[in-house]
Write a protein that holds these residues in place. Structure first.
Motif, PDB file in Angstrom:
ATOM      1  N   UNK A 242       0.980  -1.162  -0.044  1.00  0.00           N
ATOM      2  CA  UNK A 242       0.053  -0.103  -0.017  1.00  0.00           C
ATOM      3  C   UNK A 242       0.737   1.171   0.036  1.00  0.00           C
ATOM      4  N   UNK A 243       2.032   1.315   0.434  1.00  0.00           N
ATOM      5  CA  UNK A 243       2.498   2.089   0.504  1.00  0.00           C
ATOM      6  C   UNK A 243       3.012   3.351  -0.946  1.00  0.00           C
ATOM      7  N   UNK A 244       2.847   1.867  -2.060  1.00  0.00           N
ATOM      8  CA  UNK A 244       3.490   2.373  -3.315  1.00  0.00           C
ATOM      9  C   UNK A 244       2.527   3.535  -3.631  1.00  0.00           C
ATOM     10  N   UNK A 245       1.218   3.167  -3.363  1.00  0.00           N
ATOM     11  CA  UNK A 245       0.037   4.500  -3.986  1.00  0.00           C
ATOM     12  C   UNK A 245       0.362   5.505  -3.613  1.00  0.00           C
ATOM     13  N   UNK A 246      -0.400   6.172  -3.949  1.00  0.00           N
ATOM     14  CA  UNK A 246      -0.259   8.543  -3.156  1.00  0.00           C
ATOM     15  C   UNK A 246      -1.529   8.087  -2.466  1.00  0.00           C
ATOM     16  N   UNK A 247      -1.513   8.936  -2.354  1.00  0.00           N
ATOM     17  CA  UNK A 247      -2.577   9.630  -0.433  1.00  0.00           C
ATOM     18  C   UNK A 247      -2.812  10.961  -0.314  1.00  0.00           C
ATOM     19  N   UNK A 248      -4.263  11.167   0.146  1.00  0.00           N
ATOM     20  CA  UNK A 248      -4.319  12.170   0.019  1.00  0.00           C
ATOM     21  C   UNK A 248      -6.329  13.098  -0.386  1.00  0.00           C
ATOM     22  N   UNK A 249      -5.659  14.068   0.029  1.00  0.00           N
ATOM     23  CA  UNK A 249      -7.390  14.123   0.260  1.00  0.00           C
ATOM     24  C   UNK A 249      -8.190  14.209  -1.293  1.00  0.00           C
ATOM     25  N   UNK A 250      -7.109  14.744  -2.124  1.00  0.00           N
ATOM     26  CA  UNK A 250      -7.607  14.545  -3.935  1.00  0.00           C
ATOM     27  C   UNK A 250      -7.573  13.527  -4.254  1.00  0.00           C
ATOM     28  N   UNK A 251      -7.247  11.982  -3.270  1.00  0.00           N
ATOM     29  CA  UNK A 251      -6.825  10.545  -3.995  1.00  0.00           C
ATOM     30  C   UNK A 251      -8.238   9.941  -4.002  1.00  0.00           C
ATOM     31  N   UNK A 252      -8.819   8.808  -4.935  1.00  0.00           N
ATOM     32  CA  UNK A 252      -9.777   8.485  -4.643  1.00  0.00           C
ATOM     33  C   UNK A 252      -9.713   7.372  -5.516  1.00  0.00           C
ATOM     34  N   UNK A 253      -9.977   5.978  -4.396  1.00  0.00           N
ATOM     35  CA  UNK A 253      -9.312   4.350  -4.261  1.00  0.00           C
ATOM     36  C   UNK A 253      -7.982   4.427  -4.837  1.00  0.00           C
ATOM     37  N   UNK A 254      -7.731   3.668  -5.814  1.00  0.00           N
ATOM     38  CA  UNK A 254      -6.095   2.977  -6.016  1.00  0.00           C
ATOM     39  C   UNK A 254      -5.215   3.772  -7.048  1.00  0.00           C
ATOM     40  N   UNK A 255      -4.848   4.760  -6.608  1.00  0.00           N
ATOM     41  CA  UNK A 255      -3.542   6.128  -7.630  1.00  0.00           C
ATOM     42  C   UNK A 255      -1.746   5.105  -7.675  1.00  0.00           C
ATOM     43  N   UNK A 256      -1.235   5.641  -8.850  1.00  0.00           N
ATOM     44  CA  UNK A 256      -0.006   5.213  -8.695  1.00  0.00           C
ATOM     45  C   UNK A 256       0.493   7.387  -9.895  1.00  0.00           C
ATOM     46  N   UNK A 268      -8.491  16.319  -8.506  1.00  0.00           N
ATOM     47  CA  UNK A 268      -9.015  15.222  -8.094  1.00  0.00           C
ATOM     48  C   UNK A 268      -8.573  13.746  -9.044  1.00  0.00           C
ATOM     49  N   UNK A 269      -8.073  13.144  -8.407  1.00  0.00           N
ATOM     50  CA  UNK A 269      -7.373  11.458  -9.192  1.00  0.00           C
ATOM     51  C   UNK A 269      -8.300  10.585  -8.768  1.00  0.00           C
ATOM     52  N   UNK A 270      -8.075   9.613  -9.338  1.00  0.00           N
ATOM     53  CA  UNK A 270      -8.518   8.358  -9.450  1.00  0.00           C
ATOM     54  C   UNK A 270     -10.267   7.761  -9.239  1.00  0.00           C
ATOM     55  N   UNK A 271     -10.508   6.825  -9.276  1.00  0.00           N
ATOM     56  CA  UNK A 271     -10.330   6.046  -8.676  1.00  0.00           C
ATOM     57  C   UNK A 271      -8.984   4.876  -9.926  1.00  0.00           C
ATOM     58  N   UNK A 272      -8.156   4.002  -9.927  1.00  0.00           N
ATOM     59  CA  UNK A 272      -7.814   3.395 -10.819  1.00  0.00           C
ATOM     60  C   UNK A 272      -6.854   4.322 -11.961  1.00  0.00           C
ATOM     61  N   UNK A 273      -5.634   5.357 -11.178  1.00  0.00           N
ATOM     62  CA  UNK A 273      -4.915   6.482 -12.069  1.00  0.00           C
ATOM     63  C   UNK A 273      -3.968   5.807 -11.748  1.00  0.00           C
ATOM     64  N   UNK A 274      -3.255   6.038 -13.232  1.00  0.00           N
ATOM     65  CA  UNK A 274      -1.300   6.434 -13.002  1.00  0.00           C
ATOM     66  C   UNK A 274      -0.980   7.306 -14.002  1.00  0.00           C
ATOM     67  N   UNK A 275      -0.047   7.874 -13.316  1.00  0.00           N
ATOM     68  CA  UNK A 275       0.438   8.916 -13.492  1.00  0.00           C
ATOM     69  C   UNK A 275       1.790   9.055 -13.806  1.00  0.00           C
ATOM     70  N   UNK A 276       2.150   9.572 -14.722  1.00  0.00           N
ATOM     71  CA  UNK A 276       3.655   8.428 -15.354  1.00  0.00           C
ATOM     72  C   UNK A 276       5.083   9.615 -14.982  1.00  0.00           C
ATOM     73  N   UNK A 277       6.215   9.314 -15.497  1.00  0.00           N
ATOM     74  CA  UNK A 277       6.823  10.854 -14.936  1.00  0.00           C
ATOM     75  C   UNK A 277       6.747  11.569 -15.315  1.00  0.00           C
ATOM     76  N   UNK A 278       7.376  13.057 -14.887  1.00  0.00           N
ATOM     77  CA  UNK A 278       7.355  14.066 -15.701  1.00  0.00           C
ATOM     78  C   UNK A 278       6.348  15.373 -15.920  1.00  0.00           C
ATOM     79  N   UNK A 279       5.321  13.645 -16.017  1.00  0.00           N
ATOM     80  CA  UNK A 279       3.582  15.169 -16.098  1.00  0.00           C
ATOM     81  C   UNK A 279       2.981  15.784 -15.240  1.00  0.00           C
ATOM     82  N   UNK A 280       2.857  16.924 -15.769  1.00  0.00           N
ATOM     83  CA  UNK A 280       1.989  17.885 -15.045  1.00  0.00           C
ATOM     84  C   UNK A 280       0.357  18.492 -15.351  1.00  0.00           C
ATOM     85  N   UNK A 281      -0.091  18.487 -14.021  1.00  0.00           N
ATOM     86  CA  UNK A 281      -1.103  18.378 -13.674  1.00  0.00           C
ATOM     87  C   UNK A 281      -1.659  20.089 -13.422  1.00  0.00           C
ATOM     88  N   UNK A 282      -1.857  20.777 -14.333  1.00  0.00           N
ATOM     89  CA  UNK A 282      -2.563  22.214 -13.644  1.00  0.00           C
ATOM     90  C   UNK A 282      -4.165  22.064 -12.546  1.00  0.00           C
TER      91      UNK A 282
END
Length: 361
Positions: A242-256, A268-282
Motif C-alpha cells: 500500500x505504501x506504493x500508492x498515493x494518499x491524500x484528500x485529492x485521491x479516490x481509490x487506488x492511484x499511482x 481530483x484523481x482516481x480511482x484506478x489512475x496511473x500518472x507517469x514521470x514528468x507529467x504536469x497536471x494544472x
C-alpha cells in the motif's frame, strides 16, 4: 534456469502506442510491460531471458542492455524471419535452451500481467515430474476462451476445448509454462502453436499438468483490457504494497503517481489512475481510470477518464477525453474539446470534437 518470453510481432491491437515503441516496452503502471516479467523471473533464479521476436529486435535490445547489469540477468534476442507462432520460437532457440539440458525452462506470453507465482509453479512442476506444466486461471465466461479440462485433484490435463457451447470447465490457459527440454524434440522449426499443436499431444500422453493461478490475471494486449489490468494491478498493490500508492484528500481509490509528476491545486484523481514521470497536471484536473505516459501535460479543469494518453501529449484546458480513447505520442488536444473513444496517431494536433469512436489519422 532460462526463460523464453514470446514477444511476438507488430502489436497492432495496441496502436497507436506501438507506432512509437514495441509493445513490450510500453509502460504498464510506470514500468515497461516486459520488465515486470523479467523481474519476476529473476526473483526465482532465472539468469537468462531469451526474447522471441520478429519486430524491431534492435530497439528491444538497446533498451534492455541498460537493464542487464542492474537486473543481473542475461538478455538475448532470438529473431524470427517469419512469424513462428508460440512453439516455433522454441525450436529456433533450441541451441540456447539445450545448454542446460537437464533443467526445465519458463515460457511466458509477453501480453499478460498477474501476481507471477513462479516459485510455486517450479515446486508444482517438480512434484508431478512430467514433461510440461501450464498455469491456468478461472474465468466467469469460459465460452469466450479455449478451456483447459483437468483432473481437479491431480492437475493432470485431460483435453482442450475451444470456445465451448456447453459448460466443460472454467479454467483457461494463462500463458505461463514450465517445459522440460525434451519437449524440443517434438517442435519443428516452422509456424507451430503450443496451445493447438503441442500441448494436446502431451496431454494425450498424460504428461501435461495445470496449476491454478491464485490472484489476478489479465491479457493486457488491447486498450480496454490494458485498463482493466491496471485496475487489477493497483488493487494488488493496495493489498500487498500500500505504501506504493498515493494518499491524500485529492485521491479516490487506488492511484499511482511517479515522484517526478507535478500535481496542481484542486485536482481530483482516481480511482484506478496511473500518472507517469514528468507529467504536469494544472489546477482542477479530474482523472479517473486512466493512464498518463511520461511527459503528459493536462491543463486546468480538463477531465480524462477510461483512456490512455501517450508520451508528451497535451490535453487542453477544460477538454474531456473519455471512453477508451488512446492518444499516440505527441498529440495535442485544443481547449474545451470532447474526444470520445478515438485512437489518435502520433504527432497530431486536434482542433475539433470527436463524439464517436474513430481513428484520427
Amino acid at each position: 534456469m532460462k526463460a523464453v518470453i514470446l514477444v511476438g510481432g507488430f502489436g497492432t491491437r495496441m496502436r497507436p502506442l506501438t507506432l512509437s515503441k514495441p509493445k513490450p516496452l510500453v509502460e504498464f503502471a510506470n514500468k515497461p510491460m516486459i520488465l515486470h516479467q523479467i523481474e519476476a523471473l529473476k526473483a526465482v533464479g532465472v539468469n537468462e531471458v531469451i526474447l522471441a521476436i520478429n519486430y524491431q529486435p534492435q530497439v528491444m535490445l538497446s533498451f534492455l542492455e541498460e537493464h542487464e547489469l542492474k537486473l543481473g540477468v542475461k538478455i538475448t534476442c532470438s529473431q524470427e524471419i517469419e512469424a513462428l507462432g508460440t512453439a516455433g520460437p522454441l525450436a529456433l532457440a533450441r541451441e540456447k535452451l539445450l545448454e542446460e539440458p537437464d533443467k526445465p525452462f519458463f515460457v511466458l506470453n509477453s501480453d499478460i500481467t498477474c501476481e507471477y507465482p513462479l516459485k510455486e509453479m517450479i515446486e508444482f512442476h517438480k512434484t508431478h515430474g512430467e514433461e510440461a506444466s501450464i498455469m491456468v486461471t478461472q474465468v466467469d465466461e469460459p465460452s469466450k476462451y479455449g478451456v483447459v479440462v483437468l483432473d481437479e485433484d491431480t492437475g493432470r490435463v485431460k483435453k482442450f476445448v475451444e470456445k465451448p457451447t456447453v459448460f466443460v470447465g472454467n479454467k483457461i490457459n494463462a500463458g505461463i509454462y514450465i517445459l522440460n527440454t525434451t519437449i524440443l524434440n517434438q517442435i519443428p522449426l516452422q509456424p507451430t502453436s503450443l496451445e493447438r499443436d503441442i500441448f494436446p499431444l502431451i496431454a494425450n500422453e498424460g504428461k501435461l499438468h495445470a496449476m491454478v493461478l491464485r490472484g489476478f490475471w489479465m491479457d493486457i494486449g488491447h486498450p480496454k483490457d490494458y485498463l482493466t489490468g491496471v485496475t487489477l494491478y493497483l488493487d494488488h498493490l493496495w493489498r500487498n504494497f500500500p505504501s506504493a500508492l498515493a494518499k491524500g484528500p485529492n485521491i479516490i481509490g487506488n492511484v499511482l503517481i511517479d515522484k517526478t509528476a507535478e500535481i496542481g491545486e484542486g485536482c481530483l484523481l482516481g480511482p484506478d489512475v496511473v500518472v507517469g514521470p514528468d507529467c504536469v497536471l494544472q489546477s482542477g484536473v479530474r482523472l479517473s481510470r486512466c493512464t498518463l505516459m511520461k511527459g503528459v501535460r493536462v491543463n486546468s479543469s480538463a477531465h480524462v477518464s477510461g483512456s490512455i494518453i501517450g508520451w508528451h501529449c497535451t490535453i487542453g484546458q477544460s477538454a474531456q477525453v473519455t471512453s477508451i480513447a488512446v492518444l499516440g505520442e505527441d498529440v495535442h488536444v485544443s481547449d474545451t474539446l470532447y474526444l470520445n473513444g478515438v485512437a489518435v496517431l502520433p504527432h497530431k494536433e486536434i482542433r475539433s470534437h470527436y463524439t464517436k469512436p474513430e481513428i484520427v489519422m
